[in-house]
Write a protein that holds these residues in place. Structure first.
Motif, mmCIF file in Angstrom:
data_model
loop_
_atom_site.group_PDB
_atom_site.id
_atom_site.type_symbol
_atom_site.label_atom_id
_atom_site.label_comp_id
_atom_site.label_asym_id
_atom_site.label_seq_id
_atom_site.Cartn_x
_atom_site.Cartn_y
_atom_site.Cartn_z
ATOM 1 N N LYS A 31 0.828 -1.206 0.000
ATOM 2 C CA LYS A 31 0.000 0.000 0.000
ATOM 3 C C LYS A 31 0.862 1.255 0.000
ATOM 4 O O LYS A 31 0.558 2.231 -0.693
ATOM 5 N N SER A 43 2.301 1.605 -3.454
ATOM 6 C CA SER A 43 1.245 2.009 -4.381
ATOM 7 C C SER A 43 0.880 3.477 -4.207
ATOM 8 O O SER A 43 0.694 4.204 -5.191
ATOM 9 N N GLU A 87 -1.897 -9.179 -10.125
ATOM 10 C CA GLU A 87 -2.955 -8.200 -10.313
ATOM 11 C C GLU A 87 -3.095 -7.256 -9.130
ATOM 12 O O GLU A 87 -3.568 -6.126 -9.274
ATOM 13 N N ARG A 88 -2.652 -7.676 -7.938
ATOM 14 C CA ARG A 88 -2.957 -6.910 -6.728
ATOM 15 C C ARG A 88 -2.350 -5.518 -6.740
ATOM 16 O O ARG A 88 -2.979 -4.549 -6.291
ATOM 17 N N GLU A 122 -4.456 -3.277 -8.840
ATOM 18 C CA GLU A 122 -5.721 -2.906 -8.194
ATOM 19 C C GLU A 122 -5.557 -1.602 -7.413
ATOM 20 O O GLU A 122 -6.453 -0.764 -7.393
ATOM 21 N N TYR A 123 -4.406 -1.448 -6.763
ATOM 22 C CA TYR A 123 -4.158 -0.226 -5.999
ATOM 23 C C TYR A 123 -3.864 0.965 -6.899
ATOM 24 O O TYR A 123 -4.186 2.108 -6.566
ATOM 25 N N GLN A 181 -4.528 1.141 -10.485
ATOM 26 C CA GLN A 181 -5.527 1.342 -11.537
ATOM 27 C C GLN A 181 -4.898 1.921 -12.816
ATOM 28 O O GLN A 181 -5.021 3.115 -13.111
ATOM 29 N N CYS A 226 -3.522 -2.291 -19.722
ATOM 30 C CA CYS A 226 -2.780 -3.496 -19.351
ATOM 31 C C CYS A 226 -2.350 -4.220 -20.615
ATOM 32 O O CYS A 226 -3.114 -4.320 -21.580
ATOM 33 N N ILE A 231 -8.148 -2.256 -15.964
ATOM 34 C CA ILE A 231 -7.537 -3.343 -15.206
ATOM 35 C C ILE A 231 -8.204 -4.690 -15.449
ATOM 36 O O ILE A 231 -7.765 -5.716 -14.930
ATOM 37 N N GLU A 232 -9.250 -4.737 -16.261
ATOM 38 C CA GLU A 232 -10.012 -5.973 -16.405
ATOM 39 C C GLU A 232 -9.158 -7.125 -16.916
ATOM 40 O O GLU A 232 -9.334 -8.275 -16.491
ATOM 41 N N ARG A 245 -7.374 -8.720 -14.109
ATOM 42 C CA ARG A 245 -8.281 -9.524 -13.287
ATOM 43 C C ARG A 245 -8.565 -10.879 -13.932
ATOM 44 O O ARG A 245 -8.651 -11.904 -13.251
ATOM 45 N N ASP A 279 -5.625 -13.062 -13.304
ATOM 46 C CA ASP A 279 -5.605 -13.520 -11.920
ATOM 47 C C ASP A 279 -6.553 -14.707 -11.721
ATOM 48 O O ASP A 279 -6.256 -15.625 -10.948
#
Length: 254
Positions: free
Chosen positions: A178, A181, A201-202, A205-206, A208, A212, A227-228, A231, A234
């Motif tokens: 975090k 990020s 992916e994590r 996620e932070y 965005q 990709c 970001i799809e 995901r 993942d």
């Protein structure tokens, strides 16, 4: 900001990048994913000018200039920054002295020690780092997470135009992830481009990302906004993208 066309590169007798194409506008954040051996870290190091790798063909333009014609230090002065997957230790050189020298190398007029260290303390606070970090030797005795936070600190202080993060999330716990990020998100700017090389992916996620990409066998084979795509990877792994890529190659051959 960055335009890569037909880039081929390798190390020793092994070609790793096989005609890679990528165009990135200023202000965008791009995530680059792919399985082990797909060439992600090679791309990052070639852009930074790692002499271990040989460019075999293709062009790379950074802000309209031939990036491949510049030495690594020239690229850094023009605003190319690489956060390493495995940052090296530099005993005897404090973070403060290192960053002051690097920062002044990018400026027409050097900052005084008072001006620089005032700025450095502000950046340390932003990243939730103690003020004594400035006096620590660069990465010496650092944990894996501390090394990655040190890289983000460097990026924050130097304010490069092109930030390349090579698996910066590797080995980070949730709290450190975090912090890293947040540091990256603070760097988002209409004048700055950020490339994030990652397996997972994590982190995305932070952060965005705007786009990709997926690399396979030294090429970018799939690109989607947002970001799809990360995901989906993942959840499903890379097999569905490999199958799509194989089908596309068969169709092209026909």
């Amino acid at each position: 900001m960055l335009e890569i066309t037909g880039l081929k590169a390798g190390i020793k007798d092994m070609q790793i990048l096989n005609g890679l194409d990528l165009a990135v506008k200023a202000g965008e954040v791009h995530g680059i994913m792919g399985p082990n051996g797909s060439g992600k870290s090679t791309l990052a190091r070639v852009l930074a000018g790692d002499p271990t790798y040989e460019v075999l063909a293709g062009t790379v333009e950074f802000q309209g200039e031939d990036l491949l014609g510049l030495e690594p230090d020239e690229r850094a002065r023009r605003g190319v920054f690489l956060a390493f997957q495995y940052p090296v230790e530099v005993p005897g050189v404090t973070i403060g002295n290192f960053l002051r020298a690097a920062s002044n190398a990018r400026r027409d007029k050097e900052l005084s020690a008072l001006e620089f260290y005032g700025t450095l303390q502000d950046k340390l606070k932003e990243l939730d780092l103690d003020s004594h970090w400035a006096n620590r030797y660069l990465n010496e005795g650092f944990s894996g997470g501390e090394k990655k936070r040190s890289e983000i600190l460097q990026m924050t202080v130097l304010e490069p135009e092109l930030c390349i993060l090579d698996e910066t999330d590797s080995g980070l716990d949730v709290d450190a992830l975090k912090i890293v990020s947040n540091g990256v998100n603070r760097m988002r700017s209409p004048e700055r481009t950020i490339l994030i090389v990652t397996h997972y992916e994590r982190l995305l996620e932070y952060i965005q990302p705007d786009f990709c990409h997926v690399m396979l066998e030294g090429r970018i084979v799939k690109t989607e906004p947002g970001i799809e795509l990360a995901r989906q990877i993942d959840e499903r792994g890379y097999d569905f993208i490999k199958q799509e890529s194989n089908n596309h190659q068969v169709t092209a051959q026909r």
